[in-house]
Design a protein around this motif. Sequence first.
Motif, PDB file in Angstrom:
ATOM      1  N   ILE A   1      24.448  14.171  49.168  1.00 18.20           N
ATOM      2  CA  ILE A   1      24.843  15.149  48.060  1.00 18.20           C
ATOM      3  C   ILE A   1      23.937  14.465  46.892  1.00 18.20           C
ATOM      4  CG2 ILE A   1      26.311  16.416  46.381  1.00 18.20           C
ATOM      5  CD1 ILE A   1      26.735  16.991  49.411  1.00 18.20           C
ATOM      6  N   GLU A   2      23.076  15.355  46.288  1.00 18.62           N
ATOM      7  CA  GLU A   2      22.091  14.826  45.456  1.00 18.62           C
ATOM      8  C   GLU A   2      22.028  15.548  43.772  1.00 18.62           C
ATOM      9  OE1 GLU A   2      18.410  15.646  47.556  1.00 18.62           O
ATOM     10  OE2 GLU A   2      19.617  14.933  49.582  1.00 18.62           O
ATOM     11  N   VAL A   3      22.137  15.027  43.013  1.00 24.32           N
ATOM     12  CA  VAL A   3      22.342  15.517  41.601  1.00 24.32           C
ATOM     13  C   VAL A   3      20.760  15.362  40.953  1.00 24.32           C
ATOM     14  CG1 VAL A   3      23.407  15.334  39.353  1.00 24.32           C
ATOM     15  CG2 VAL A   3      24.745  14.776  41.556  1.00 24.32           C
ATOM     16  N   ARG A   4      20.259  16.277  40.592  1.00 28.43           N
ATOM     17  CA  ARG A   4      18.986  16.471  40.093  1.00 28.43           C
ATOM     18  C   ARG A   4      18.688  16.774  38.722  1.00 28.43           C
ATOM     19  NH1 ARG A   4      15.322  15.080  43.714  1.00 28.43           N
ATOM     20  NH2 ARG A   4      16.114  14.794  46.065  1.00 28.43           N
ATOM     21  N   ASP A   5      17.930  16.236  38.035  1.00 29.92           N
ATOM     22  CA  ASP A   5      17.611  16.408  36.642  1.00 29.92           C
ATOM     23  C   ASP A   5      16.075  16.923  36.576  1.00 29.92           C
ATOM     24  OD1 ASP A   5      16.771  17.023  33.974  1.00 29.92           O
ATOM     25  OD2 ASP A   5      17.635  15.030  33.222  1.00 29.92           O
TER      26      ASP A   5
ATOM     27  N   VAL B   1      19.738  11.759  39.563  1.00 26.56           N
ATOM     28  CA  VAL B   1      20.409  11.082  38.738  1.00 26.56           C
ATOM     29  C   VAL B   1      21.784  10.711  39.181  1.00 26.56           C
ATOM     30  CG1 VAL B   1      19.444  12.211  36.658  1.00 26.56           C
ATOM     31  CG2 VAL B   1      21.442  13.003  37.591  1.00 26.56           C
ATOM     32  N   GLY B   2      22.042  11.014  40.561  1.00 25.84           N
ATOM     33  CA  GLY B   2      23.278  10.629  41.196  1.00 25.84           C
ATOM     34  C   GLY B   2      23.445  11.273  42.517  1.00 25.84           C
ATOM     35  N   GLY B   3      24.309  10.643  43.209  1.00 20.37           N
ATOM     36  CA  GLY B   3      24.580  10.904  44.769  1.00 20.37           C
ATOM     37  C   GLY B   3      25.542  10.473  45.476  1.00 20.37           C
ATOM     38  N   LEU B   4      25.682  10.667  46.825  1.00 20.25           N
ATOM     39  CA  LEU B   4      26.504  10.177  47.667  1.00 20.25           C
ATOM     40  C   LEU B   4      25.917  10.647  48.867  1.00 20.25           C
ATOM     41  CD1 LEU B   4      28.624  12.377  48.943  1.00 20.25           C
ATOM     42  CD2 LEU B   4      29.735  12.251  46.714  1.00 20.25           C
ATOM     43  N   TYR B   5      26.453   9.787  49.881  1.00 16.93           N
ATOM     44  CA  TYR B   5      26.436  10.374  51.308  1.00 16.93           C
ATOM     45  C   TYR B   5      27.605  10.061  52.134  1.00 16.93           C
ATOM     46  CZ  TYR B   5      25.758   5.524  52.930  1.00 16.93           C
ATOM     47  OH  TYR B   5      25.855   4.126  53.163  1.00 16.93           O
ATOM     48  N   GLY B   6      27.386  10.544  53.249  1.00 15.39           N
ATOM     49  CA  GLY B   6      28.910  10.442  54.216  1.00 15.39           C
ATOM     50  C   GLY B   6      28.308  10.971  55.719  1.00 15.39           C
ATOM     51  N   VAL B   7      29.435  11.236  56.336  1.00 13.52           N
ATOM     52  CA  VAL B   7      29.388  11.586  57.780  1.00 13.52           C
ATOM     53  C   VAL B   7      30.308  12.853  57.845  1.00 13.52           C
ATOM     54  CG1 VAL B   7      29.764  11.168  60.225  1.00 13.52           C
ATOM     55  CG2 VAL B   7      28.672   9.514  58.667  1.00 13.52           C
ATOM     56  N   ALA B   8      29.879  13.765  58.585  1.00 13.22           N
ATOM     57  CA  ALA B   8      30.906  15.105  58.882  1.00 13.22           C
ATOM     58  C   ALA B   8      30.976  15.044  60.355  1.00 13.22           C
ATOM     59  CB  ALA B   8      30.115  16.371  58.169  1.00 13.22           C
TER      60      ALA B   8
ATOM     61  N   GLY C   1      33.398  17.710  62.694  1.00 14.18           N
ATOM     62  CA  GLY C   1      34.283  18.944  62.391  1.00 14.18           C
ATOM     63  C   GLY C   1      34.222  19.492  61.318  1.00 14.18           C
ATOM     64  N   ARG C   2      35.468  19.579  60.535  1.00 12.03           N
ATOM     65  CA  ARG C   2      35.743  19.967  59.205  1.00 12.03           C
ATOM     66  C   ARG C   2      36.261  18.590  58.503  1.00 12.03           C
ATOM     67  NH1 ARG C   2      38.224  25.958  59.154  1.00 12.03           N
ATOM     68  NH2 ARG C   2      36.550  26.924  60.429  1.00 12.03           N
ATOM     69  N   MET C   3      36.013  17.652  58.623  1.00 13.84           N
ATOM     70  CA  MET C   3      36.211  16.215  57.971  1.00 13.84           C
ATOM     71  C   MET C   3      35.076  15.510  57.642  1.00 13.84           C
ATOM     72  SD  MET C   3      38.830  14.393  56.897  1.00 13.84           S
ATOM     73  CE  MET C   3      38.911  12.943  56.309  1.00 13.84           C
ATOM     74  N   PHE C   4      34.804  15.003  56.295  1.00 14.32           N
ATOM     75  CA  PHE C   4      33.863  14.421  55.720  1.00 14.32           C
ATOM     76  C   PHE C   4      34.197  13.064  55.420  1.00 14.32           C
ATOM     77  CE2 PHE C   4      30.907  12.929  52.216  1.00 14.32           C
ATOM     78  CZ  PHE C   4      29.653  13.306  52.833  1.00 14.32           C
ATOM     79  N   PHE C   5      33.355  12.113  55.979  1.00 12.22           N
ATOM     80  CA  PHE C   5      33.981  10.591  55.606  1.00 12.22           C
ATOM     81  C   PHE C   5      32.691  10.369  54.827  1.00 12.22           C
ATOM     82  CE2 PHE C   5      35.263  11.677  59.760  1.00 12.22           C
ATOM     83  CZ  PHE C   5      36.505  11.318  59.955  1.00 12.22           C
ATOM     84  N   GLY C   6      33.217   9.902  53.185  1.00 15.07           N
ATOM     85  CA  GLY C   6      32.357   9.532  52.152  1.00 15.07           C
ATOM     86  C   GLY C   6      32.109   8.037  52.541  1.00 15.07           C
ATOM     87  N   GLU C   7      30.701   7.637  52.170  1.00 14.38           N
ATOM     88  CA  GLU C   7      30.483   6.101  52.372  1.00 14.38           C
ATOM     89  C   GLU C   7      30.258   5.526  51.339  1.00 14.38           C
ATOM     90  OE1 GLU C   7      29.711   3.800  54.958  1.00 14.38           O
ATOM     91  OE2 GLU C   7      31.281   4.939  56.019  1.00 14.38           O
ATOM     92  N   SER C   8      29.160   6.089  50.455  1.00 15.44           N
ATOM     93  CA  SER C   8      29.061   5.451  49.176  1.00 15.44           C
ATOM     94  C   SER C   8      28.202   6.622  48.239  1.00 15.44           C
ATOM     95  CB  SER C   8      27.817   4.291  49.315  1.00 15.44           C
ATOM     96  OG  SER C   8      27.719   3.555  48.336  1.00 15.44           O
ATOM     97  N   MET C   9      28.367   6.117  46.847  1.00 14.24           N
ATOM     98  CA  MET C   9      27.798   6.950  45.564  1.00 14.24           C
ATOM     99  C   MET C   9      26.999   6.000  44.867  1.00 14.24           C
ATOM    100  SD  MET C   9      31.180   8.506  44.069  1.00 14.24           S
ATOM    101  CE  MET C   9      32.645   7.486  43.506  1.00 14.24           C
ATOM    102  N   PHE C  10      26.308   6.699  44.297  1.00 11.39           N
ATOM    103  CA  PHE C  10      25.342   5.941  42.893  1.00 11.39           C
ATOM    104  C   PHE C  10      25.340   6.858  41.951  1.00 11.39           C
ATOM    105  CE2 PHE C  10      22.081   8.468  44.646  1.00 11.39           C
ATOM    106  CZ  PHE C  10      21.079   8.453  43.294  1.00 11.39           C
ATOM    107  N   SER C  11      25.083   6.385  40.440  1.00  6.21           N
ATOM    108  CA  SER C  11      24.766   6.785  39.305  1.00  6.21           C
ATOM    109  C   SER C  11      23.345   6.167  38.646  1.00  6.21           C
ATOM    110  CB  SER C  11      25.882   6.854  38.143  1.00  6.21           C
ATOM    111  OG  SER C  11      26.865   7.821  38.696  1.00  6.21           O
ATOM    112  N   ALA C  12      22.665   7.098  38.358  1.00  3.23           N
ATOM    113  CA  ALA C  12      21.431   6.718  37.626  1.00  3.23           C
ATOM    114  C   ALA C  12      21.582   7.134  36.251  1.00  3.23           C
ATOM    115  CB  ALA C  12      20.053   7.314  38.254  1.00  3.23           C
ATOM    116  N   GLU C  13      22.577   7.975  35.915  1.00  6.61           N
ATOM    117  CA  GLU C  13      22.735   8.502  34.629  1.00  6.61           C
ATOM    118  C   GLU C  13      24.468   8.491  34.393  1.00  6.61           C
ATOM    119  OE1 GLU C  13      21.226   8.740  31.932  1.00  6.61           O
ATOM    120  OE2 GLU C  13      18.879   8.798  32.834  1.00  6.61           O
TER     121      GLU C  13
END
Length: 250
Positions: A138-142, A147-154, A156-168
């Motif tokens: 998931i990417e947040v763009r200006d 400027v931010g984002g996260l990633y993970g694994v899906a 079925g209908r379950m998402f497993f978040g792994e890490s996220m970051f903020s540049a702003e």
Amino acid sequence: MSLRLPVLDIDPASPFPPADSALREPDGLLAMGGDLSPQRLLNAYAHGIFPWFSDGQPILWWSPDPRTLFRSDGVHLSSRMRRQFRRSVWRIVADHDFDAVISACAAMPRPGQDGTWITSEMQAAYSELHRLGHAHSIEVRDGDRMVGGLYGVAIGRMFFGESMFSAEPGGSKAALAALALRLREWGWPLFDAQVGNPHLATLGAEAWPRPRFLAAVAELCSKPEKPGSWAEAFGALPAPELARPGFDAV
């Protein structure tokens, strides 16, 4: 390591030890060894297990108790954050540049941590999962800038978040809120956040006993959702949409 842990078989299809056999201290440490092949990783997540280790360590597998997660309808946004999003020009997209997101997460300084657990080996493994349609960013763009984002694994209908970051300021919160909004729209009720901290708690994270979490994972991972890119289905979400009614205010 000096701890006596089960060592995984070299066959990536071999089973994991039961998650409820994980250590109490350190909380959730279950097994070591194996590899980070797509088959092994998907098997791990489907059983509430994830890898977490640093350079110089063997691959370590964890299933902590309690487990931190979010309800897709339970993310909290402060009034200040809502005001920021309401006037923001950011837009949130998915799966446009997975490798850039995981690299940014790896490079993000974190209090109390020297270096990163997102090693080059981990980055390569999750990039392969992304190529196969199982891992998503998931990417947040200006404009063209992320400027931010996260990633993970899906699965079925379950998402497993792994890490996220903020540049702003607010970048990772925008990614989290956008993920929650889309998952709620798709009928995905939960997403995993692994290990809790005070910051996640302020955003609405809950701590579930491991048996309850594993039961939910088993049910949701069995849902018939095909792997593939989220880019089209997720679309481009303007940040002001995150300020509309639907998120609990704090």
